[in-house]
Design a protein around this motif. Structure first.
Motif, PDB file in Angstrom:
ATOM      1  N   TYR A  66       0.827  -1.205   0.000  1.00  0.00           N
ATOM      2  CA  TYR A  66       0.000   0.000   0.000  1.00  0.00           C
ATOM      3  C   TYR A  66       0.864   1.257   0.000  1.00  0.00           C
ATOM      4  O   TYR A  66       0.547   2.248  -0.665  1.00  0.00           O
ATOM      5  N   SER A  67       1.985   1.195   0.727  1.00  0.00           N
ATOM      6  CA  SER A  67       2.864   2.357   0.836  1.00  0.00           C
ATOM      7  C   SER A  67       3.552   2.674  -0.488  1.00  0.00           C
ATOM      8  O   SER A  67       4.022   3.794  -0.676  1.00  0.00           O
ATOM      9  N   ARG A  68       3.621   1.712  -1.400  1.00  0.00           N
ATOM     10  CA  ARG A  68       4.263   1.942  -2.697  1.00  0.00           C
ATOM     11  C   ARG A  68       3.273   2.280  -3.800  1.00  0.00           C
ATOM     12  O   ARG A  68       3.659   2.405  -4.966  1.00  0.00           O
ATOM     13  N   ARG A  69       2.005   2.467  -3.450  1.00  0.00           N
ATOM     14  CA  ARG A  69       0.983   2.629  -4.476  1.00  0.00           C
ATOM     15  C   ARG A  69       1.189   3.865  -5.341  1.00  0.00           C
ATOM     16  O   ARG A  69       0.748   3.895  -6.491  1.00  0.00           O
ATOM     17  N   GLU A  70       1.824   4.905  -4.810  1.00  0.00           N
ATOM     18  CA  GLU A  70       1.979   6.151  -5.560  1.00  0.00           C
ATOM     19  C   GLU A  70       3.300   6.235  -6.310  1.00  0.00           C
ATOM     20  O   GLU A  70       3.487   7.148  -7.104  1.00  0.00           O
ATOM     21  N   THR A  71       4.203   5.308  -6.053  1.00  0.00           N
ATOM     22  CA  THR A  71       5.518   5.387  -6.699  1.00  0.00           C
ATOM     23  C   THR A  71       5.813   4.212  -7.615  1.00  0.00           C
ATOM     24  O   THR A  71       6.676   4.322  -8.488  1.00  0.00           O
ATOM     25  N   SER A  72       5.122   3.074  -7.446  1.00  0.00           N
ATOM     26  CA  SER A  72       5.381   1.941  -8.323  1.00  0.00           C
ATOM     27  C   SER A  72       4.239   0.942  -8.247  1.00  0.00           C
ATOM     28  O   SER A  72       4.124   0.190  -7.278  1.00  0.00           O
ATOM     29  N   LYS A  73       3.390   0.929  -9.278  1.00  0.00           N
ATOM     30  CA  LYS A  73       2.320  -0.053  -9.340  1.00  0.00           C
ATOM     31  C   LYS A  73       2.887  -1.464  -9.413  1.00  0.00           C
ATOM     32  O   LYS A  73       2.334  -2.403  -8.861  1.00  0.00           O
ATOM     33  N   THR A  74       4.009  -1.613 -10.116  1.00  0.00           N
ATOM     34  CA  THR A  74       4.624  -2.929 -10.254  1.00  0.00           C
ATOM     35  C   THR A  74       5.071  -3.469  -8.903  1.00  0.00           C
ATOM     36  O   THR A  74       4.802  -4.624  -8.550  1.00  0.00           O
ATOM     37  N   THR A  75       5.758  -2.624  -8.123  1.00  0.00           N
ATOM     38  CA  THR A  75       6.214  -3.049  -6.802  1.00  0.00           C
ATOM     39  C   THR A  75       5.031  -3.321  -5.889  1.00  0.00           C
ATOM     40  O   THR A  75       5.031  -4.294  -5.124  1.00  0.00           O
ATOM     41  N   GLN A  76       4.013  -2.483  -5.954  1.00  0.00           N
ATOM     42  CA  GLN A  76       2.817  -2.693  -5.145  1.00  0.00           C
ATOM     43  C   GLN A  76       2.185  -4.046  -5.472  1.00  0.00           C
ATOM     44  O   GLN A  76       1.830  -4.812  -4.574  1.00  0.00           O
ATOM     45  N   PHE A  77       2.068  -4.343  -6.761  1.00  0.00           N
ATOM     46  CA  PHE A  77       1.476  -5.604  -7.202  1.00  0.00           C
ATOM     47  C   PHE A  77       2.286  -6.789  -6.671  1.00  0.00           C
ATOM     48  O   PHE A  77       1.742  -7.767  -6.162  1.00  0.00           O
ATOM     49  N   ILE A 172      -7.412 -10.823  -0.984  1.00  0.00           N
ATOM     50  CA  ILE A 172      -6.164 -10.337  -1.578  1.00  0.00           C
ATOM     51  C   ILE A 172      -6.185 -10.540  -3.092  1.00  0.00           C
ATOM     52  O   ILE A 172      -5.732  -9.670  -3.851  1.00  0.00           O
ATOM     53  N   GLU A 173      -6.724 -11.653  -3.546  1.00  0.00           N
ATOM     54  CA  GLU A 173      -6.834 -11.894  -4.990  1.00  0.00           C
ATOM     55  C   GLU A 173      -7.733 -10.844  -5.648  1.00  0.00           C
ATOM     56  O   GLU A 173      -7.464 -10.386  -6.760  1.00  0.00           O
ATOM     57  N   LYS A 174      -8.789 -10.449  -4.952  1.00  0.00           N
ATOM     58  CA  LYS A 174      -9.656  -9.386  -5.468  1.00  0.00           C
ATOM     59  C   LYS A 174      -8.889  -8.074  -5.599  1.00  0.00           C
ATOM     60  O   LYS A 174      -9.026  -7.355  -6.598  1.00  0.00           O
ATOM     61  N   SER A 175      -8.041  -7.763  -4.608  1.00  0.00           N
ATOM     62  CA  SER A 175      -7.218  -6.548  -4.662  1.00  0.00           C
ATOM     63  C   SER A 175      -6.251  -6.596  -5.849  1.00  0.00           C
ATOM     64  O   SER A 175      -6.043  -5.588  -6.530  1.00  0.00           O
ATOM     65  N   LEU A 176      -5.677  -7.764  -6.106  1.00  0.00           N
ATOM     66  CA  LEU A 176      -4.744  -7.900  -7.228  1.00  0.00           C
ATOM     67  C   LEU A 176      -5.461  -7.672  -8.553  1.00  0.00           C
ATOM     68  O   LEU A 176      -4.929  -7.010  -9.456  1.00  0.00           O
ATOM     69  N   ASN A 177      -6.660  -8.202  -8.682  1.00  0.00           N
ATOM     70  CA  ASN A 177      -7.424  -7.989  -9.919  1.00  0.00           C
ATOM     71  C   ASN A 177      -7.794  -6.524 -10.106  1.00  0.00           C
ATOM     72  O   ASN A 177      -7.754  -5.995 -11.224  1.00  0.00           O
ATOM     73  N   GLN A 178      -8.132  -5.840  -9.011  1.00  0.00           N
ATOM     74  CA  GLN A 178      -8.436  -4.408  -9.099  1.00  0.00           C
ATOM     75  C   GLN A 178      -7.203  -3.611  -9.501  1.00  0.00           C
ATOM     76  O   GLN A 178      -7.287  -2.685 -10.325  1.00  0.00           O
ATOM     77  N   LEU A 179      -6.055  -3.958  -8.924  1.00  0.00           N
ATOM     78  CA  LEU A 179      -4.803  -3.285  -9.289  1.00  0.00           C
ATOM     79  C   LEU A 179      -4.485  -3.480 -10.760  1.00  0.00           C
ATOM     80  O   LEU A 179      -4.027  -2.557 -11.443  1.00  0.00           O
ATOM     81  N   HIS A 180      -4.721  -4.687 -11.248  1.00  0.00           N
ATOM     82  CA  HIS A 180      -4.458  -4.966 -12.660  1.00  0.00           C
ATOM     83  C   HIS A 180      -5.327  -4.100 -13.557  1.00  0.00           C
ATOM     84  O   HIS A 180      -4.852  -3.535 -14.551  1.00  0.00           O
ATOM     85  N   GLN A 181      -6.604  -3.963 -13.217  1.00  0.00           N
ATOM     86  CA  GLN A 181      -7.499  -3.127 -14.015  1.00  0.00           C
ATOM     87  C   GLN A 181      -7.096  -1.656 -13.938  1.00  0.00           C
ATOM     88  O   GLN A 181      -7.129  -0.942 -14.950  1.00  0.00           O
ATOM     89  N   GLU A 182      -6.704  -1.194 -12.750  1.00  0.00           N
ATOM     90  CA  GLU A 182      -6.257   0.197 -12.607  1.00  0.00           C
ATOM     91  C   GLU A 182      -5.025   0.466 -13.463  1.00  0.00           C
ATOM     92  O   GLU A 182      -4.896   1.523 -14.077  1.00  0.00           O
ATOM     93  N   PHE A 183      -4.111  -0.510 -13.483  1.00  0.00           N
ATOM     94  CA  PHE A 183      -2.892  -0.340 -14.272  1.00  0.00           C
ATOM     95  C   PHE A 183      -3.221  -0.251 -15.763  1.00  0.00           C
ATOM     96  O   PHE A 183      -2.651   0.573 -16.495  1.00  0.00           O
ATOM     97  N   LEU A 185      -6.001   0.824 -17.105  1.00  0.00           N
ATOM     98  CA  LEU A 185      -6.738   2.054 -17.402  1.00  0.00           C
ATOM     99  C   LEU A 185      -5.908   3.310 -17.181  1.00  0.00           C
ATOM    100  O   LEU A 185      -6.010   4.275 -17.946  1.00  0.00           O
ATOM    101  N   GLU A 186      -5.076   3.324 -16.124  1.00  0.00           N
ATOM    102  CA  GLU A 186      -4.393   4.549 -15.720  1.00  0.00           C
ATOM    103  C   GLU A 186      -2.888   4.522 -15.951  1.00  0.00           C
ATOM    104  O   GLU A 186      -2.243   5.570 -15.937  1.00  0.00           O
ATOM    105  N   GLY A 187      -2.324   3.336 -16.136  1.00  0.00           N
ATOM    106  CA  GLY A 187      -0.878   3.238 -16.261  1.00  0.00           C
ATOM    107  C   GLY A 187      -0.213   3.227 -14.910  1.00  0.00           C
ATOM    108  O   GLY A 187      -0.872   3.245 -13.860  1.00  0.00           O
ATOM    109  N   GLY A 188       1.111   3.190 -14.916  1.00  0.00           N
ATOM    110  CA  GLY A 188       1.875   3.174 -13.682  1.00  0.00           C
ATOM    111  C   GLY A 188       2.429   4.529 -13.328  1.00  0.00           C
ATOM    112  O   GLY A 188       2.036   5.561 -13.888  1.00  0.00           O
ATOM    113  N   PHE A 189       3.360   4.531 -12.404  1.00  0.00           N
ATOM    114  CA  PHE A 189       3.933   5.768 -11.881  1.00  0.00           C
ATOM    115  C   PHE A 189       4.628   6.571 -12.978  1.00  0.00           C
ATOM    116  O   PHE A 189       4.481   7.792 -13.072  1.00  0.00           O
ATOM    117  N   THR A 190       5.387   5.890 -13.848  1.00  0.00           N
ATOM    118  CA  THR A 190       6.127   6.586 -14.903  1.00  0.00           C
ATOM    119  C   THR A 190       5.179   7.297 -15.860  1.00  0.00           C
ATOM    120  O   THR A 190       5.393   8.458 -16.226  1.00  0.00           O
TER     121      THR A 190
END
Length: 251
Positions: A66-77, A172-183, A185-190
């Motif tokens: 959660y703490s890495r959500r704003e700097t790296s979607k990959t690391t968060q995932f 947790i699997e639900k959170s991973l699927n949501q993160l994947h969809q966010e990525f 639609l919105e892309g990652g930090f870069t």
């Protein structure tokens, strides 16, 4: 141009249901290990360390992810995926202990199975100091859930813990699927930084003077050499195709 605050508080995980349940499971798993592991069956405390470290890994990786959500979607995932792997490891360890202790596991038609599966905790409401507030909230939930997760019957507590581990794995699997969809639609930090950089340059261009040569927008630059070394000035955004400049004091 109004300055935007990109990095915000990273304590939001303390209000998430997955982290709260992971922390409660860790607490009661440690209590259970004290009851079922002793000097005779675990003389080197290796089993205790293995099981409790798997339990600890879940909330720890959820918090770090959660703490890495704003700097790296990959690391968060990846960190949340580690939490998923850890809850699977913990579930496997508890399953083995049920076999070692000859404890029968409940089927779905067991009278307590559905009640255990639907155990809930309220959504917390924290004040300005989340550390103290979350501790108070969790200690209250520990007292409330103790009849289920620290029951006098080891069989009862172990079954409830296994059911909750499987439920947390689904969360947790639900959170991973949501993160994947966010990525997607919105892309990652870069990508977000690039978008914000372009937006900032556009805003700067709207507030800047016009170029004396091509009448295009200008941007702030700092002289790197010459008599004005280190001083800001206005430079044409089309540089080097256009070499128009203005003094920084130009309005």
């Amino acid at each position: 141009m109004e300055e935007k605050q990109r990095f915000r508080s990273i304590n939001g995980y303390m209000a998430s249901q997955s982290w709260l349940w992971a922390t409660l499971i860790q607490y009661f798993v440690e209590e259970l290990c004290h009851r079922i592991l002793d000097q005779n069956n675990d003389p080197q405390r290796r089993l205790y360390d293995q099981i409790t470290m798997a339990a600890r890994s879940v909330p720890a990786n959820l918090a770090e992810g959660y703490s890495r959500r704003e700097t790296s979607k990959t690391t968060q995932f990846r960190l949340i995926d580690v939490a998923r792997a850890s809850i699977s490891e913990l579930s496997s360890d508890l399953f083995y202990q049920s076999m070692r202790l000859n404890i029968p596991l409940w089927n779905k038609d067991h009278p307590y199975f559905e009640r255990a599966r639907t155990l809930g905790i309220p959504q917390p409401s924290y004040g300005s100091w989340w550390l103290a507030d979350s501790q108070k909230f969790l200690l209250g939930q520990i007292d409330r859930l103790r009849p289920w997760l620290a029951n006098d019957s080891v069989e009862f507590s172990l079954n409830v813990l296994l059911i909750l581990c499987e439920r947390l794995k689904l969360m947790i699997e639900k959170s991973l699927n949501q993160l994947h969809q966010e990525f997607l639609l919105e892309g990652g930090f870069t990508e977000k930084l690039s978008s914000e950089r372009l937006e900032a340059k556009s805003d700067q261009a709207q507030d800047s003077p016009r170029c004396p040569i091509c009448n295009g927008p200008m941007q702030r630059k700092v002289a790197r050499k010459g008599g004005n070394h280190g001083n800001p000035f206005w430079s044409c955004c089309q540089y080097p195709r256009c070499t128009g400049t203005r003094p920084w004091s130009y309005n």
